[in-house]
Design an enzyme around this catalytic site. Structure first.
Site, PDB file in Angstrom:
ATOM      1  N   CYS A 120      -8.607  10.248   0.783  1.00  0.00           N
ATOM      2  CA  CYS A 120      -7.877   9.350  -0.019  1.00  0.00           C
ATOM      3  C   CYS A 120      -6.842  10.078  -0.691  1.00  0.00           C
ATOM      4  O   CYS A 120      -6.961  11.412  -1.185  1.00  0.00           O
ATOM      5  CB  CYS A 120      -8.516   8.459  -1.162  1.00  0.00           C
ATOM      6  SG  CYS A 120      -8.215   7.854  -2.281  1.00  0.00           S
ATOM      7  N   GLY A 121      -5.693   9.484  -1.048  1.00  0.00           N
ATOM      8  CA  GLY A 121      -4.744  10.306  -1.889  1.00  0.00           C
ATOM      9  C   GLY A 121      -5.307  10.675  -3.044  1.00  0.00           C
ATOM     10  O   GLY A 121      -4.694  11.649  -3.857  1.00  0.00           O
TER      11      GLY A 121
END
Length: 159
Positions: free
Chosen positions: A36-37
């Site tokens: 995930c970012g």
């Protein structure tokens, strides 16, 4: 009254953990993801854990693959990734659902206790819930809230 101690969860190693074992601790519950970012938040979470663990604080990480398939790995792969890349030493649990019909009971309760911007639903990975020593929810933090921004609230909860 329901509290954290009313729940159990499976550890990332596959052991059933009675969450009453965290009675008396200030706890940050986080749904996590490895791809995930926001994954770099693991570093900030580990720093919080390192800073406050000796005062009765812990973090419980719950991997979740419900958001854009950002946690595709097995429990072993997740544990290895967290340790290798971020030195995670706080308790991690087996993958769970945080929304929908298979939502883990802990997250059903957390969402009922503190609703977010879109109602009860978890919006994304790294939604955080701070619980006091009594096992009650103090606050809910958006996925984009950096872990260090929670320090003052943790300090207050630790007393």
């Amino acid at each position: 009254m329901t509290s954290l101690s009313d729940f159990s969860a499976t550890s990332i190693e596959g052991k059933d953990i009675d969450l009453s074992s965290y009675d008396g601790s200030v706890v940050l519950v986080v749904n996590t993801a490895s791809k995930c970012g926001l994954t770099p938040q693991y570093q900030g979470l580990q720093e919080l854990y390192d800073s406050y663990a000796d005062r009765g604080f812990t973090i419980l990480g719950f991997p979740c693959d419900q958001f854009a398939h950002q946690e595709p790995g097995t429990e072993d792969e997740i544990a290895d990734f967290c340790q290798r890349n971020y030195g995670v030493s706080f308790p991690m649990f087996a993958k769970i659902d945080v929304n929908g019909k298979d939502t883990h009971p802990l997250f059903e309760w957390l969402k009922d206790e503190k609703r977010g911007l879109i109602g009860g639903a978890i919006k994304w990975n790294f939604t955080k819930f701070l619980l006091g020593r009594d096992g009650q929810v103090i606050d809910r933090y958006a996925p984009t809230t950096e872990p260090e921004k929670i320090s003052d609230d943790i300090e207050k909860a630790l007393g």
